[in-house]
Design a protein around this motif. Structure first.
Motif, mmCIF file in Angstrom:
data_model
loop_
_atom_site.group_PDB
_atom_site.id
_atom_site.type_symbol
_atom_site.label_atom_id
_atom_site.label_comp_id
_atom_site.label_asym_id
_atom_site.label_seq_id
_atom_site.Cartn_x
_atom_site.Cartn_y
_atom_site.Cartn_z
ATOM 1 N N LEU A 237 -12.119 8.591 -21.649
ATOM 2 C CA LEU A 237 -11.611 8.190 -20.343
ATOM 3 C C LEU A 237 -12.046 6.766 -20.064
ATOM 4 C CD1 LEU A 237 -12.355 11.317 -18.106
ATOM 5 C CD2 LEU A 237 -10.121 10.596 -18.989
ATOM 6 N N LYS A 238 -11.270 6.079 -19.240
ATOM 7 C CA LYS A 238 -11.601 4.706 -18.875
ATOM 8 C C LYS A 238 -10.969 4.385 -17.528
ATOM 9 C CE LYS A 238 -10.415 0.032 -20.229
ATOM 10 N NZ LYS A 238 -9.736 -0.798 -21.224
ATOM 11 N N THR A 239 -11.679 3.647 -16.710
ATOM 12 C CA THR A 239 -11.113 3.147 -15.469
ATOM 13 C C THR A 239 -11.526 1.694 -15.297
ATOM 14 O OG1 THR A 239 -10.883 3.516 -13.081
ATOM 15 C CG2 THR A 239 -13.066 3.888 -14.037
ATOM 16 N N GLN A 240 -10.650 0.915 -14.685
ATOM 17 C CA GLN A 240 -10.945 -0.496 -14.468
ATOM 18 C C GLN A 240 -10.382 -0.931 -13.128
ATOM 19 O OE1 GLN A 240 -8.957 -2.192 -17.865
ATOM 20 N NE2 GLN A 240 -7.145 -2.693 -16.672
ATOM 21 N N TYR A 241 -11.078 -1.844 -12.500
ATOM 22 C CA TYR A 241 -10.653 -2.338 -11.192
ATOM 23 C C TYR A 241 -10.666 -3.858 -11.213
ATOM 24 C CZ TYR A 241 -10.033 -2.691 -6.168
ATOM 25 O OH TYR A 241 -9.525 -2.966 -4.924
ATOM 26 N N GLN A 242 -9.544 -4.452 -10.837
ATOM 27 C CA GLN A 242 -9.394 -5.904 -10.782
ATOM 28 C C GLN A 242 -9.614 -6.348 -9.330
ATOM 29 O OE1 GLN A 242 -8.247 -7.644 -13.729
ATOM 30 N NE2 GLN A 242 -8.898 -9.504 -12.667
ATOM 31 N N PHE A 243 -10.804 -6.878 -9.056
ATOM 32 C CA PHE A 243 -11.127 -7.264 -7.683
ATOM 33 C C PHE A 243 -10.262 -8.421 -7.207
ATOM 34 C CE2 PHE A 243 -14.809 -4.949 -9.093
ATOM 35 C CZ PHE A 243 -15.199 -4.247 -7.969
ATOM 36 N N ASP A 244 -10.074 -9.420 -8.063
ATOM 37 C CA ASP A 244 -9.203 -10.550 -7.757
ATOM 38 C C ASP A 244 -8.758 -11.136 -9.077
ATOM 39 O OD1 ASP A 244 -11.348 -12.119 -8.705
ATOM 40 O OD2 ASP A 244 -12.180 -12.324 -6.685
ATOM 41 N N ASN B 289 -10.001 -13.346 -10.758
ATOM 42 C CA ASN B 289 -11.105 -13.822 -11.578
ATOM 43 C C ASN B 289 -11.993 -12.705 -12.121
ATOM 44 O OD1 ASN B 289 -10.923 -16.124 -9.114
ATOM 45 N ND2 ASN B 289 -10.856 -16.881 -11.207
ATOM 46 N N PHE B 290 -12.222 -11.666 -11.350
ATOM 47 C CA PHE B 290 -13.299 -10.735 -11.653
ATOM 48 C C PHE B 290 -12.770 -9.311 -11.762
ATOM 49 C CE2 PHE B 290 -16.667 -7.842 -10.001
ATOM 50 C CZ PHE B 290 -17.552 -7.985 -11.070
ATOM 51 N N SER B 291 -13.228 -8.603 -12.805
ATOM 52 C CA SER B 291 -12.894 -7.186 -12.957
ATOM 53 C C SER B 291 -14.116 -6.430 -13.443
ATOM 54 C CB SER B 291 -11.735 -6.992 -13.930
ATOM 55 O OG SER B 291 -12.135 -7.309 -15.246
ATOM 56 N N LEU B 292 -14.110 -5.134 -13.177
ATOM 57 C CA LEU B 292 -15.211 -4.252 -13.545
ATOM 58 C C LEU B 292 -14.622 -2.969 -14.108
ATOM 59 C CD1 LEU B 292 -18.329 -3.670 -13.396
ATOM 60 C CD2 LEU B 292 -17.864 -2.613 -11.170
ATOM 61 N N GLY B 293 -15.252 -2.429 -15.157
ATOM 62 C CA GLY B 293 -14.724 -1.208 -15.747
ATOM 63 C C GLY B 293 -15.810 -0.284 -16.251
ATOM 64 N N PHE B 294 -15.433 0.968 -16.379
ATOM 65 C CA PHE B 294 -16.343 1.998 -16.899
ATOM 66 C C PHE B 294 -15.541 2.935 -17.791
ATOM 67 C CE2 PHE B 294 -18.046 6.327 -16.623
ATOM 68 C CZ PHE B 294 -19.323 6.117 -17.144
#
Length: 797
Positions: free
Chosen positions: A754-761, A763-768
């Motif tokens: 499984l994987k999830t990712q979030y694109q804040f803007d 420039n910056f993204s975070l994933g797990f």
């Protein structure tokens, strides 16, 4: 959105950055001429979440219904890569149809690849290119012959295409399985990118139970100055692995057992053939660190473009933390000697739990130039040089914690090895007959391998005291190819081609020491020359609707590599014997493809058949008794004929059931059988009960399947699931290794991620992410990783 082809496929962003001019090979996949892939057709218009900018694709791509589409292909863009937990480059292709990557742990230098009827140890039957530069390693085979994946970083990749089989005249017989074509991005304006990934896994097997992990970081800068582009990158990987080998000892006779030390802590189990074993230790955690430095220079002049690549890699792999499970009656660790536990008496060789360290420095240079000579004539040239500056493994005679340990050991060195390649290719159209395209070219490849094994009075300093064995030699191949692609009308297309190759092996030698002489004696081998012609044929029919059918037929010859010809050495637990008179593998390959076009993808069935004569198999005998129990003796011996038949079912589509869901699914059935081994078996002393005719070819499971599902929760948030399945197989030609769930087995496995990712803007993204959620412990000889967690950040400026 920052203008960069940010392929943050190390894991957790789908940020495609910049209009990047990419290469599209003449046999590459479903795209139109001089194509521009937009947000809509790359990930569908509903996926505003991916923030994908347009990507310009260089040159004329070949549509699936045109004559040049002679081989089945599979195309991966960052939109699809976004579903994968990626630590290293080879992760990006591991879900592709009929393809397996044997990466035992993150940072493994032995990430071998098998495609279709070529198993994961037939490494010289598959090819990998990055920007036209070969990454496949045609010097050694089996675990030592893995492509040099780390010479290209996952975060710079713009596109990957897998081409199945040797049906194009543009590829040699080393494409019997397939070809992986990697294209990286080139900057269009100033860009800066950083990403980092932490990973951690738990592992429990035999006497080992621990958590290991590591991290990866990537930094790049690019800019475009008028016609000139510059790209600099640095990639660092630091990783720990689970133990890769679990050791058992050789049985003792009654007299030896009587004097053996009474111990406890050993693990009673069986080996892959069902023999009872007492496991006494493992290799412990393997620590790998690699640094990759890249300079990429581009220059465009009118319609001409050029790209220069320089890549330097520094790799360290240390296996210096071996574990012994054995304790004597006082609780002291036992590292070697004759021991007895529960009436089972074994010998632990002094060298079995030793320490080793690999130091490797590699340099890759590549130049690609292409452009029009006239309105109807295109030229492409590729030059490359791969140099092994250092490839040295230093090994101790005993474990550093053992009583009586000293710094004596051995040193293996491959420095001075490497290869050169050169290719020139012409593509001509409008030749007086409508719909005809002609591709022709010349290619030259030269390979050199030098391997020395030294006794060392100080292995910690990699001191080379006495040369104990040496082997090496050179091979080169000169080829000319031509292929005519004819779109006969709107329904029918035809391709006819051929490849003529001239092969030579020379300067071969191996050691055969004579006790009567003080120096090491080397035996020179005669030169060999052979030439082969490989015809190609492909016929396609398009219904003018959604259906198309294509049949392709190809002859292919895979010539022996240097190791197969000349490898001869003796190490602590392995012996290799040379065979300098090997013939090339002789393959006849068929593929029948049924393709149905969906609204945003395709469904496909491939029926494939391969018959390969003189299959070069590294056949290994393992010593079963005495002090050298577990030592393997190998040589490359041809099997007269292996036949493989298979069927692939593939569905790749966007907007499945709902607009938010993208799906890639494939299922493959393969039956690979040894149908003739008469050359080896028709001898007076052969035991008919040992015949391997009718056996399943090693490491060829009947069933394989992969799933990648990407769901766009919102414009900025994605969730994906992946699944890998493989049936069990055999690791030996005698098919006697039929026990599952033990070290040395060829297990079936089912791994869910499984994987999830979030694109804040922009420039910056975070994933797990997490791989192997169920923490299944399975073996493909060595153990696959346990449950692995990933945490990633990505930043663009």
């Amino acid at each position: 959105m920052n203008s960069r082809f940010c392929v943050n496929v190390l894991m957790f962003t789908t940020c495609l950055l910049s209009p990047a001019v990419l290469s599209q090979h003449s046999s590459s996949a479903q795209a139109s001429a001089d194509q521009v892939i937009t947000n809509k057709n790359a990930t569908a218009s509903k996926n505003e979440t991916s923030n994908l900018e347009e990507v310009k694709v260089w040159g004329k791509a070949v549509e699936r219904n045109s004559a040049g589409y002679v081989s089945p292909t599979s195309l991966l863009t960052p939109a699809e890569m976004a579903a994968i937990n990626v630590a290293t480059t080879e992760d990006l292709v591991k879900f592709e149809p009929s393809l397996v990557i044997r990466r035992r742990f993150i940072g493994d230098s032995n990430g071998t690849m098998g495609v279709r009827g070529s198993n994961m140890f037939q490494t010289s039957r598959s090819m990998v290119f990055a920007d036209g530069v070969p990454l496949h390693y045609l010097l050694q085979s089996r675990w030592s012959g893995a492509p040099r994946w780390t010479m290209v970083s996952a975060s710079e990749i713009a596109q990957i295409e897998v081409v199945y089989g040797p049906f194009s005249a543009e590829y040699s017989g080393n494409a019997m399985g397939g070809v992986v074509l990697i294209e990286t991005a080139t900057p269009e304006k100033q860009e800066f990118h950083f990403d980092a990934t932490l990973h951690s896994q738990t592992f429990n097997a035999y006497g080992f139970d621990d958590t290991v992990g590591g991290y990866n970081s990537f930094l790049s800068y690019g800019n475009k100055f008028d016609k000139f582009s510059l790209y600099l990158s640095y990639n660092h990987l630091d990783s720990e692995s689970q133990p890769q080998t679990f050791y058992y000892g050789g049985s003792l006779n009654n007299d030896e057992a009587t004097a053996a030390t009474v111990v406890s802590g050993g693990v009673h189990n069986v080996d892959e053939r069902g023999n009872p074993r007492l496991y006494f230790g493992d290799t412990g955690v393997v620590h790998t660190a690699s640094d990759n430095f890249k300079i990429k220079l581009g220059y465009d002049l009118g319609d001409w473009s050029s790209l220069f690549n320089l890549v330097y890699e520094d790799r360290l792999s240390a296996s210096d933390a071996a574990n012994t499970y054995m304790r004597d009656s006082n609780g002291n660790r036992v590292w070697s000697g004759n021991v007895i536990q529960d009436d089972t008496a074994i010998n632990i060789p002094q060298s079995r739990l030793n320490a080793s360290e690999l130091n490797r420095n590699s340099l890759s240079l590549g130049l690609r130039v292409r452009g029009p000579l006239s309105e109807n004539l295109q030229l492409e040239t590729n030059l490359s040089r791969f140099a092994i500056l250092r490839d040295r493994t230093a090994t101790s005679q005993a474990n550093p914690a053992a009583e009586g340990y000293n710094v004596q050991g051995s040193v293996q060195d491959l420095a001075g090895s490497g290869w050169n390649t050169a290719e020139i290719k012409l593509k001509a159209s409008e030749l007086g007959l409508a719909g005809v395209e002609l591709i022709t070219g010349l290619r030259y490849e030269a390979y050199e391998l030098e391997q020395e094994n030294h006794a060392s009075d100080d292995y910690t300093a990699a001191e080379k005291t006495i040369l104990e064995s040496a082997n090496g030699g050179s091979t080169n191949i000169s080829a000319v190819f031509i292929q005519a692609n004819w779109d006969i009308d709107e329904n029918w297309s035809l391709s006819i081609g051929g490849r003529y190759e001239s092969y030579k092996s020379h300067n071969g030698y191996y050691s055969d020491d004579k006790q009567t002489t003080p120096e090491l004696d080397l035996v020179s081998t005669p030169e060999t020359d052979t030439s082969k012609f490989s015809p190609k044929f492909s016929l396609g029919y398009n219904s003018n609707g959604n259906w198309s059918v294509r049949y392709s037929l190809a002859k292919a010859y895979r010539f022996p590599i240097v190791e197969e010809l000349y490898s001869q050495y003796s190490a602590y637990n392995s012996i290799s014997e040379a065979n300098p008179e090997l013939k090339p593998e002789d393959g006849l390959h068929h593929n029948l493809m049924f393709d149905y076009e969906l609204n945003h993808g395709y469904a496909r069935i491939n029926l494939f058949s391969e018959v390969v004569k003189d299959t070069l198999e590294s056949q290994t005998t393992t010593i079963e008794t005495g002090p050298q129990t577990g030592t393997s003796i190998r040589t490359f011996v041809p099997i007269d004929e292996v036949q493989t038949n298979g069927v692939e079912f593939i569905v790749n589509n966007r907007g499945v059931l709902s607009e938010q869901l993208d799906l890639r699914f494939n299922l493959t059935y393969t039956h690979s059988e040894i149908v003739n081994n008469s050359t080896a078996e028709n001898t007076d002393d052969f035991d008919p009960t040992q015949s391997i005719v009718g056996n399943t070819y090693p490491r060829m499971p009947k069933w394989r399947s992969n799933l990648m599902a990407l769901y766009h929760l919102t414009d900025k948030w994605n969730l994906s699931a992946t699944w890998q399945y493989s049936g069990n197989s055999y690791g030996r030609t005698d098919n006697k290794d039929n026990i599952s769930g033990v070290y040395g087995a060829q297990d079936s496995y089912s791994r869910l991620g499984l994987k999830t990712q979030y694109q804040f803007d922009s420039n910056f993204s975070l994933g797990f992410g997490v791989d192997n959620i169920t923490n299944q412990i399975s073996y493909v000889a060595h153990p696959w990783p346990g449950r692995t967690l990933y945490l990633n950040i990505s930043y663009d400026l």
